[in-house]
Structure formats: C-alpha cells, structure tokens
Design a protein around this motif. Structure first.
Motif, mmCIF file in Angstrom:
data_model
loop_
_atom_site.group_PDB
_atom_site.id
_atom_site.type_symbol
_atom_site.label_atom_id
_atom_site.label_comp_id
_atom_site.label_asym_id
_atom_site.label_seq_id
_atom_site.Cartn_x
_atom_site.Cartn_y
_atom_site.Cartn_z
ATOM 1 N N ILE A 184 -27.508 4.293 -29.578
ATOM 2 C CA ILE A 184 -28.163 4.633 -30.786
ATOM 3 C C ILE A 184 -28.434 3.560 -31.650
ATOM 4 O O ILE A 184 -27.650 2.275 -31.575
ATOM 5 N N PRO A 185 -29.480 3.278 -32.334
ATOM 6 C CA PRO A 185 -30.611 4.437 -32.321
ATOM 7 C C PRO A 185 -31.411 4.198 -30.827
ATOM 8 O O PRO A 185 -31.533 3.122 -30.240
ATOM 9 N N VAL A 186 -32.123 5.295 -30.688
ATOM 10 C CA VAL A 186 -32.942 5.154 -29.312
ATOM 11 C C VAL A 186 -34.411 4.546 -29.922
ATOM 12 O O VAL A 186 -34.816 4.256 -30.988
ATOM 13 N N ARG A 187 -34.684 3.644 -28.686
ATOM 14 C CA ARG A 187 -35.925 2.923 -29.173
ATOM 15 C C ARG A 187 -37.302 3.713 -29.409
ATOM 16 O O ARG A 187 -37.354 4.667 -28.561
ATOM 17 N N GLN A 188 -38.095 3.324 -30.306
ATOM 18 C CA GLN A 188 -39.091 4.393 -30.567
ATOM 19 C C GLN A 188 -40.473 3.645 -30.281
ATOM 20 O O GLN A 188 -40.658 2.311 -30.606
ATOM 21 N N VAL A 189 -41.236 4.156 -29.448
ATOM 22 C CA VAL A 189 -42.587 3.452 -29.261
ATOM 23 C C VAL A 189 -43.612 4.082 -30.255
ATOM 24 O O VAL A 189 -43.727 5.278 -30.113
ATOM 25 N N SER A 190 -44.675 3.211 -30.888
ATOM 26 C CA SER A 190 -45.641 3.927 -31.722
ATOM 27 C C SER A 190 -46.655 4.283 -30.997
ATOM 28 O O SER A 190 -47.073 3.621 -29.820
ATOM 29 N N PRO B 26 -40.823 3.297 -39.191
ATOM 30 C CA PRO B 26 -40.873 3.613 -38.064
ATOM 31 C C PRO B 26 -42.097 4.743 -38.068
ATOM 32 O O PRO B 26 -42.207 5.401 -38.802
ATOM 33 N N PRO B 27 -42.563 4.899 -36.855
ATOM 34 C CA PRO B 27 -43.491 5.953 -36.927
ATOM 35 C C PRO B 27 -42.890 7.448 -37.343
ATOM 36 O O PRO B 27 -41.930 7.676 -37.027
ATOM 37 N N GLN B 29 -43.640 10.805 -37.090
ATOM 38 C CA GLN B 29 -43.836 11.985 -36.049
ATOM 39 C C GLN B 29 -43.244 13.077 -36.667
ATOM 40 O O GLN B 29 -42.836 14.217 -35.944
ATOM 41 N N PRO B 181 -37.392 9.636 -38.825
ATOM 42 C CA PRO B 181 -38.574 9.998 -38.265
ATOM 43 C C PRO B 181 -38.242 11.566 -37.419
ATOM 44 O O PRO B 181 -37.015 11.750 -37.321
ATOM 45 N N TYR B 182 -39.148 12.063 -37.259
ATOM 46 C CA TYR B 182 -39.271 13.283 -36.601
ATOM 47 C C TYR B 182 -38.607 14.584 -37.162
ATOM 48 O O TYR B 182 -39.171 15.803 -37.104
ATOM 49 N N PRO B 346 -33.877 9.999 -34.328
ATOM 50 C CA PRO B 346 -33.982 8.754 -33.389
ATOM 51 C C PRO B 346 -33.191 7.471 -33.865
ATOM 52 O O PRO B 346 -32.925 6.758 -32.960
#
Lengths: 190, 591
Positions: A184-190, B26-27, B29, B181-182, B346
């Motif tokens: 955690i945290p998970v990697r986020q790709v944009s 962060p994006p 989403q 996010p999300y 996330p």
C-alpha cells in the motif's frame, strides 16, 4: 606570620563550609538503592520466571550489577540481551541455552473441570495471576499472566496448559511476506 | 501566528483559504463510479458482522447461536465508553458466532456474528426522537452511541466520544472532501441526500453549539457542492466551502489547516484548536439514528476500478461479503492476472485476503484494478535521496529519515523524528522514484513501537505485582514468626507461674524417658537370649519388663505411670502381633 595565620584560617573556614555543604548534600540527596539495579530491572521482561536461576527479575538484575552474565533471560531473548549489553557496556552474547530458549509468548490456561482446587499453583504464581480457593476451581487472569511456566510443575493433576498468545489485528506488525497481500499504496498510472 | 475567528470568517466568506504543505495530485478517476445513483442491492443469504468495527474495544455479545433476530437488533452492548455496539443488518437467524476473516490488512480472523437472512427484512421497533431540539444533549449522545455510529471517513473513531465535548468550540467542520482517487461514495451521498446530511448537521449543532459550521467540499465535486449549498442556504452560520483539489486535503489535520490556518498539535485533537470534524456520511447516519431511530446497518460503498464492468455506488449492509458486491459490479476476471481487490482507495486502502471479507463501518470503497491500471509494485530500489517525499509530506515530516530509521529498527530515532505524526496518506510512496513502499515501513515501525509500549506496560504491571506479592509473603512470614515467639513466651510465662511444680513434671518426664530407654535395652537383651521361647511368652515378659521399672516411678507420679503401663502394654501387644504376622509369613513361605 599574621598572613600565614589568616591564610590558614581562611582555608580552614572554607574547608568547614564545603565540608558541611557536602555533608548536607550527602544526607539531603541520598540515593536510595542502586540505580543501576533499577535500570537493569527496567530492561528485564518481568516475567519473574526464574529461568535465570534467580528468584525473579530483580534478583537477577542485582546479580548482573554484580557481574553476572547478561545472557540468562530466555523470555527477554536477543532484544533484552542487546539492551543489557548497551546498558552495561559489554559485548552482547547469544542466549545461554542452559537457561532455556526464546519462544513465543504464552499464557497459562487451567482446564477447569480437571482442577481439584489444591491451591498449589496459586502459591507458585509470582504475580498473583491465579484466582481460586481451597477445593474451589482455580482460573488464570490472562491479562496478569506473564507466561512464566512456574504453575505447571506444582499442579498434581497436570491441568495447566501453556497456550501461545494469539496475535490479533491490533498487534499485527504489517508483515506482508506472511500474508498473500500487496503493498500500500498501489501504484497508479495516469 | 494562527488566524483568529474573525479573520477566518472573513476569508471563508470570500472562499479564500489557506494551504497545507506538500500534497500530490494523483489522477482522480472519480468519473468511473459517480455517474449513476446509489443503487440498492438485493438481500444477501448470509452476513458476516464483525463484533468490533471501530477504534476502541468491542461490546459484549447479546445474542447466541440459533437466536432469531430482527433487522436493527443489537448484537452487542456497549459496556465501556470506548465501545460501540453493532446491529443486525437484516432479520434472520444467528447461524454461528465464530472467527471470520477481518476487514483489516492482516485478514486475521476476528469474532463475528454470522447471520442467515430470512428474506423478510423485518425491522425491530424503531424509537425515533420526536423532537431533537427539545431533547437533552446527553440523551442525544446516548442515542448516537446506541445507534453504533463511529466515524465513517476512515479512522472509525466512536462518534459519541467526539460529540461529548466540553471544550470551547468555534468551528464544526463537515468533511465532504473525499480526496482519495476513485472513491465517490460521499460525493453521491451529498448529491442525493444533501437534505438528510443537513439534518444531521442540525442535530450536531444542537448538541455542540459551534459558532460556525463549515461544510468543506473539494472543487472536483461541483454537483455535490451545489446540492449542499442549496440544502444549507437558509442557515446563516453554515458556510459551504469549495476546497481546491489536492491529496490529502481530506485528512483531518490537513483540512483544519486549510480552512482555519490552525495546526492541530502533534499529539492533540482538532478540538485543541477549536474545531471538531465529522464526515458527511457520519452526519447522514446521525440523522438516521435520531430522526428515524435507525441504527447504522448500511453505508454507501463505491465499487470501482476497470476490473468491474459496471462501476457504481451501492447501499451495502454492514457484513456483506465483498464477493457479492463484486457480482453486482460485474467483476471481469479477464482484466486481472491474479485476483486483487482493494478495500478503500488506492492510496490508503489494503488488499483483502479473502473475498468473504465483510463490509464494515469504515469501508467506503472496493477497488478492483485491471492489471494495466494499477500495476503490481516492482521491487523497491535503493533510496537516491531525491527528497521528493519530503516535498509532498502533508505533515512536514522527513520521510527519508523515517524510512532509514524504520528500516533499521532504530525505533527511538524514528520516534524522535515524529513518526507518530505520520498520517499514512501514502503521498511519499506515491512520488518515490525508487518505488519504496515507505508507508509500509512506517506502519511496521509504528506497530513495533506500540507493541513495545504495550509490553513495557505489562512488564511494569508484573513488576509491581511481583513486588507486592514478595512484600506480602515477607509480612506473612514475619507475622507467623511473631506468633510463634509470642506463643513460646506465653508457655515460658505459664511455666514460671507454676513454679517448681512444672519443673518437677519435667523431671518426672525425663525420668520416665530414661526408664523407657533402659527397658528397651533390657528388651533387646531378652530378645537375644530368648530366641527359642514362644512368642506369647516373650510378649508377657516384655510387658513385665516394661511394667517393672514403671513401678519404681509410682512414687513420682502414680497416675502417669499407670497410664504409661497401659500404653506400653498396647505397644507390646501391637509389636507381638506384628512379629507373629511376620512369623506366619515366614512359615507360609517355607511351606
């Protein structure tokens, strides 16, 4: 001549003043007990199990202060030895296996229907963690039990078990290699 | 230093806010799941309700296996101030009370009530508060506690404790930021139930009497902002504030700083700077509890991620296993190489260990990422000291230092660098070019420190108990010795009082002992000489030999002598019997 006398008198006076000051300080700020023993005692795990060969943690602390080995405490294990080594300024040694091995934390459990109420375990418990009376069933106060094992031998009917303490989520140490979970945290790709 | 009340009000009125250090973008989403209304889902056959769903201690179980229960019935009773009860999510039968996988990163099974639904969904009799404005503050707080409400934003702090405030309060802050996010559950809740959230706020205002209410909504949720503004427009001291989007603006301390410029002290609470904060979902639940009398048994959960064909928000009963929610979100297993479900967002969520993990009061999101969406973490590389982590830390900590000390288990050092001020937001790990799971290290270090503290506490207690016991035993020993000493003194005293009489008695006893000794010597002689004589005869002789010297003592003490004689005879008889028995045995053997 007078000068010498004055000097002597002055020195004597000073000696008297400082002497009385020291004397006062010695009484007023007297240190009760050996602070080193207290410090060592604070490091020891206080299971009072006697595996070190002394009747409790305090006596062992006194023995260490008097030069006994620091590696006789299995419940404390490596961590305690390390701390003691830093405190005493000596080299950390591996645990002396003659006194036992480091194992998981345990608490005693009385199988209550087998208990005959002999009170032998109550007398053996170093921290008064067993509740009961003669010819009445005994039970262990889990929160007070140090897992020292001392109640197991005296029991004439062998109704005491040492049970490993279960880890619940509040004590969990985030060991992800032990559970199949991700980071955690998970990697986020944009 | 910090802005005062009037300055804050002035700046809020023109929506000019402060900022907190660091933060990431962060994006978002959010559009995946916030397009449609919150859906109701059909009843589950089985619910798994963990007994403890908040920070604090669990309540006492009130139901037993096999009990029939109604929807909203108490399953546990809150016993200590830090416990919050849980309620039955539907009517049915308590199938089992056992340990079930927990909604916690460890997945360690915890005590849960497993309920088989009967499909009737019959409510227990609800007891709403007819007019909260006339109700007593303590009664309302009790109702909030009984309804099982704990903070629904993430931490799960018991709401009734927060509400039972006696310190001066300026700002009641309603947190509708939802910065992760999300997640869009609060967004949808504000859009669809702004009025009920407003009701909850009204109740809190009645209890807490703040000077000003601030409803903070992030500017990526314009619809929610609008609905909340409309719902609150009649109230002059309610201010709906548009907060710039930045992660983690929704953190309690961060939001207080953004809105008031005040920094919550390191080991303090927002109330220390005159603020109290509630999540919008908590306000909704409070309104439910007071106005409708309904306990907290369901919450909005966002089902999102590209691993689901139809992401959305649903009303999920507490205790719903996530596998059924995945079903409702049309889980597409082909998007994932291995199943991966994240509870929470996330940044701060965790990967669940089982699909039977239940929804609890703090679960706001189930994220099912496709493989290409949130790639599995790569192996961490060495820290290159780029300091990107300290730039984004919202708590102004030094993540690098914390990382080194946490990794090398120098816990004292880590604490010195204020490890416990870390809010575990994950911003540092998000920007780390070496892919170091920084938060993971901090969490481990925190857990280590907590466990050490706990152990220390326990050992201190054991020490005290040991010392008290030792002192008690010593005291008992002394008391015993004292008793013996007193008794012996009393004996001596009484002896002296008798004078010569007692001494004579002793002399007589000595003489008797001497005579006895002699008699034994004689007996031994006799035994040697009279081997062939029949046993019976020897017995009579023996008793005679015992009796003979006794007669000499008659003068000293007749009574005693006679008594002694009888005893001696008895002893001799017993001895003879024994010898006879031995003889008989011998004969038997010979035969």
């Amino acid at each position: 001549m007078t000068l010498t006398l004055i000097a002597l008198a002055a020195i004597a006076l000073l000696a008297l003043i400082f002497g009385s000051l020291l004397g006062f300080a010695a009484i007023r700020f007297k240190v009760e007990g050996d602070p080193l023993v207290e410090q060592i005692d604070a490091v020891l795990p206080q299971t009072q199990c006697g595996q070190c060969g002394y009747p409790g943690c305090k006596p062992y602390a006194e023995a260490i202060a008097n030069g006994d080995d620091i590696n006789k405490c299995p419940p404390g294990g490596e961590a305690t030895i390390k701390e003691l080594a830093t405190l005493m300024g000596v080299e950390a040694k591996p645990l002396d296996s003659a006194h036992g091995v480091e194992s998981v934390k345990k608490v005693a459990f009385i199988r209550e229907d087998e208990c005959i109420g002999c009170t032998k375990c109550i007398q053996a418990c170093p921290v008064d963690a067993i509740l009961g009376a003669a010819k009445q069933m005994h039970t262990i106060i889990i929160d007070e039990c140090t897992g020292c094992d001392l109640c197991v031998d005296p029991c004439p009917v062998d109704c005491i078990d040492m049970i490993p303490v279960e880890v619940d989520s509040s004590q969990w140490e985030w060991e992800f290699n032990k559970v199949p979970a991700g980071n955690i945290p998970v990697r986020q790709v944009s | 230093m910090f802005a005062n009340y009037d300055q804050i009000i002035e700046r809020l009125s023109v929506n000019q806010l402060w900022d907190f250090p660091g933060g990431v973008h962060p994006p978002q989403q959010k559009s995946l799941s916030n397009k449609s209304n919150i859906e109701f889902i059909p009843l589950e056959p089985t619910y798994y309700v963990p007994v403890k769903q908040h920070i604090g201690v669990e309540g006492k179980l009130l139901v037993a296996e096999g009990d029939r229960i109604l929807k909203g019935q108490l399953l546990t009773a809150s016993e200590s101030p830090f416990s919050v009860p849980v309620h039955a999510p539907t009517s049915g039968i308590v199938a089992k009370i056992t340990r079930h996988v927990s909604a916690h990163p460890s997945g360690i099974p915890e005590l849960s009530v497993i309920i088989d639904a009967d499909g009737q969904d019959t409510w227990i009799e609800l007891k709403p508060v007819p007019d909260y404005a006339k109700a007593d503050k303590s009664e309302l707080i009790e109702r909030i506690c009984d309804a099982g409400i704990s903070g629904m934003g993430g931490a799960g702090f018991p709401t009734h404790i927060k509400t039972n405030n006696s310190k001066p309060l300026e700002f009641l802050i309603i947190n509708g930021i939802e910065c992760e996010p999300y997640i869009s559950s609060d967004d949808r809740l504000m859009r669809e139930h702004a009025w009920q959230i407003r009701q909850g706020i009204d109740i809190l205002v009645h209890i807490l009497k703040p000077k000003q209410v601030i409803i903070a909504v992030e500017d990526n949720k314009p619809e929610a902002l609008e609905t909340m503004s409309i719902a609150c427009q009649q109230k002059t001291n309610y201010q709906v504030v548009n907060v710039p989007t930045k992660y983690p603006a929704g953190g309690e301390k961060q939001l207080v700083q953004v809105l008031t410029s005040r920094e919550v002290p390191s080991d303090g609470l927002p109330i220390d700077v005159g603020c109290i904060m509630y999540n919008v979902a908590t306000c909704y639940a409070i309104a439910d509890a007071i106005v409708e009398g309904k306990p907290l048994i369901e919450r909005v959960v966002t089902l999102t991620g590209r691993g689901l064909k139809s992401p959305k928000n649903v009303w999920a009963r507490l205790g719903t296993p996530i596998q059924s929610l995945l079903l409702h979100g049309n889980y597409d297993a082909s998007t994932q190489s291995s199943p991966r479900f994240i509870m929470g967002g996330p940044m701060m969520g965790f990967t669940v260990t089982s699909v039977l993990t239940p929804i609890v009061k703090i679960s706001n999101c189930i994220l099912v990422p496709a493989d290409n969406e949130l790639p599995h973490p790569e192996d961490e590389r060495a820290c290159i000291r780029c300091s990107a982590c300290s730039d984004v830390c919202p708590a102004s900590l030094l993540p690098q230092q914390l990382f080194w000390y946490s990794k090398s288990k120098e816990l004292e050092k880590a604490e010195e660098y204020n490890l416990f001020d870390c809010i575990e937001c994950g911003a540092c790990a998000y920007v780390c070019p070496s892919e170091i799971p920084l938060v993971h290290y901090y969490r481990q270090a925190k857990a280590d420190i907590r466990n050490q503290r706990e152990e220390k506490e326990k050992s201190d207690k054991a020490k005290i108990r040991f010392e008290v016991r030792t002192a008690r035993l010593q005291k008992e020993k002394e008391a015993r010795e004292e008793k013996y000493r007193l008794a012996s003194e009393a004996r001596k005293a009484s002896m002296n009082k008798d004078g010569g009489n007692a001494k004579d008695k002793i002399a007589a006893a000595l003489a008797r002992a001497k005579a006895k000794k002699e008699a034994f010597a004689k007996e031994a002689e006799n035994a040697q000489s009279a081997e062939n004589i029949k046993k019976k005869e020897s017995v009579s002789e023996l008793s005679d030999s015992f009796a003979l010297p006794k007669t000499k003592l008659v003068a000293v003490d007749e009574d005693a002598a006679a008594k002694k004689e009888r005893v001696a005879a008895a002893v001799a008889k017993a001895k003879a019997k024994k010898v006879a028995a031995d003889e008989a045995k011998k004969e038997n053997k010979e035969l």
